[in-house]
Design an enzyme around this catalytic site. Structure first.
Site, short mmCIF file in Angstrom:
data_model
loop_
_atom_site.label_atom_id
_atom_site.label_comp_id
_atom_site.label_asym_id
_atom_site.label_seq_id
_atom_site.Cartn_x
_atom_site.Cartn_y
_atom_site.Cartn_z
N GLY A 11 0.92 -1.12 -0.16
CA GLY A 11 -0.04 -0.18 -0.03
C GLY A 11 0.74 1.25 0.04
N MET A 14 5.10 4.94 -4.25
CA MET A 14 6.53 5.23 -4.61
C MET A 14 6.65 5.91 -5.84
SD MET A 14 9.76 2.67 -5.43
CE MET A 14 9.27 1.79 -6.77
N ALA A 16 7.01 7.12 -9.46
CA ALA A 16 7.27 6.11 -10.53
C ALA A 16 8.79 6.47 -11.22
CB ALA A 16 6.27 6.26 -11.81
N ASP A 45 17.64 7.09 -5.21
CA ASP A 45 18.20 5.72 -4.77
C ASP A 45 19.69 5.64 -4.62
OD1 ASP A 45 18.20 2.76 -5.15
OD2 ASP A 45 19.30 3.00 -6.86
N TYR A 50 27.66 2.47 -2.41
CA TYR A 50 28.06 3.68 -3.00
C TYR A 50 28.89 4.82 -2.43
CZ TYR A 50 24.05 2.05 -6.33
OH TYR A 50 23.18 1.28 -6.92
N LYS A 75 20.45 0.25 0.06
CA LYS A 75 20.41 -1.04 -0.35
C LYS A 75 21.62 -1.67 0.63
CE LYS A 75 20.18 -0.16 -5.24
NZ LYS A 75 20.72 1.07 -5.28
N HIS A 108 21.23 -5.66 -1.87
CA HIS A 108 21.38 -5.48 -3.12
C HIS A 108 21.84 -6.48 -4.23
CE1 HIS A 108 24.18 -1.87 -4.47
NE2 HIS A 108 24.02 -2.38 -5.55
#
Ligand SMILES: NC(=O)c1ccc[n+]([C@@H]2O[C@H](COP(=O)([O-])OP(=O)(O)OC[C@H]3O[C@@H](n4cnc5c(N)ncnc54)[C@H](OP(=O)(O)O)[C@@H]3O)[C@@H](O)[C@H]2O)c1
Length: 294
Positions: A11, A14, A16, A45, A50, A75, A108
């Site tokens: 529900g 997010m 698109a 993201d 990273y 991640k 990840h």
């Protein structure tokens, strides 16, 4: 401009269209993410591996935009897999991001050769979800077999599977598998960034004659056409750029529609050749990297 949203299987909404920061140098990340937020992106993201979560958090803090309006995804790297270490991976990422709660936390990669450890990591995500530390959980680079093994031993269906999808690598079977399980497919390298430095006939998607032909008809760029192709097929996209004009260009994708024939023509460009690492061969020995404390 409000970006349309996708409803996840629990529900949660997010956007698109999100913004990726893989290979965005840590020292440039604050400025780049500030530009993205000013442009209108409301989903970022990043990933522990990273090395730029701190910059993402700082840009969000400086933006003045209400926290509830920004969807933050990160991640857990494989080195932090295991029940307790994945719970701690949340603390590391949340600490660097400067956030109490992360909107979407995903694994990840799978560790196919040590799937028990992958399952323990996912169970930690389930606990974080139950405790309200994250709003949704998911996976990345999971193939149908990995999704099946996950479903056998865990109870929460991943909200997303973040996978390599661009016109030269569509992964149709995996997309169908995600859809059948109620998982949103999130396309990484959505404009084919991973193809740009490839030699030979299927080098950069940006140079593709079919994509450029469609772009000409709509008076848009090749990148915009690729993003539309994903969006119209129900995938979430997270294009990356450090260039302000491209950050704006990639956001300007809601004022035109590709025809069914154009979508089919782009589907037809699939070469079946993966750009990223083969998910089946990810191991701690080869790919393990220590993630620093917050
Ligand atoms: N889960 C995973 O394993 C995984 C793997 C890879 C990526 N990702 C995620 O997916 C995001 C996107 O993937 P990606 O970065 O590999 O590829 P991408 O977004 O498809 O392409 C990025 C490349 O395209 C260039 N670019 C961006 N917009 C452009 C435009 N409008 N015209 C021409 N060139 C343009 C960028 O250059 P400049 O930056 O120089 O402008 C960069 O070189 C990443 O940032 C990351 O968040 C996840």
């Amino acid at each position: 401009m409000n970006v349309p949203s996708l409803t996840l299987n629990n529900g949660v909404e997010m956007p698109a269209l999100g913004f990726g920061v893989y290979q965005t140098p840590p020292e440039e990340t604050v400025a780049v993410v500030e530009t993205a937020l000013r442009t209108g992106y409301r989903h970022i993201d990043t990933a522990a591996v990273y090395g730029n979560e701190r910059g993402v958090g700082e840009a969000i803090g400086r933006s003045g935009i209400d926290r509830s309006e920004i969807f933050v995804e990160t991640k857990v790297w494989i080195t932090d897999f295991g029940y307790d270490s994945t719970l701690h991976a949340f603390d590391k990422s949340a600490g660097k991001l400067g956030l109490e709660r992360i909107d979407l936390l995903i694994l990840h990669q799978a560790l196919p050769g040590d799937f028990a450890r992958t399952l323990d990591a996912y169970r930690a995500l389930e606990t974080l979800l139950a405790n309200g530390k994250v709003r949704a959980i998911g996976v990345s680079n999971f193939m149908p077999d990995h999704l099946a093994r996950l479903a056998e031993s865990t109870s929460v269906v991943p909200a997303v599977n973040q996978i390599e999808v661009h016109p030269y690598f569509r992964q149709s079977e995996l997309l169908a598998d995600d859809a059948a399980r109620g998982i949103v497919s999130q396309a990484w390298s959505p404009i084919g960034g991973i193809t740009f430095y490839r030699e030979g006939a299927h080098g950069s998607t940006l140079q593709d004659p079919v994509i450029n032909g469609v772009a000409k008809v709509h008076n848009k760029s090749a990148a915009q056409v690729m993003l539309r192709w994903h969006l119209q097929q129900g995938r979430q996209v997270i294009p990356k750029s450090v260039t302000p004009s491209r950050i704006a260009e990639n956001f300007d994708v809601f004022g035109f529609e590709l025809t069914a024939a154009e979508l089919t023509a782009i589907d037809g460009l699939d070469t079946g050749v993966r750009g990223g690492p083969e998910p089946e061969y990810i191991t701690l020995d080869k790919h393990g990297i220590e993630i620093p404390e917050a």
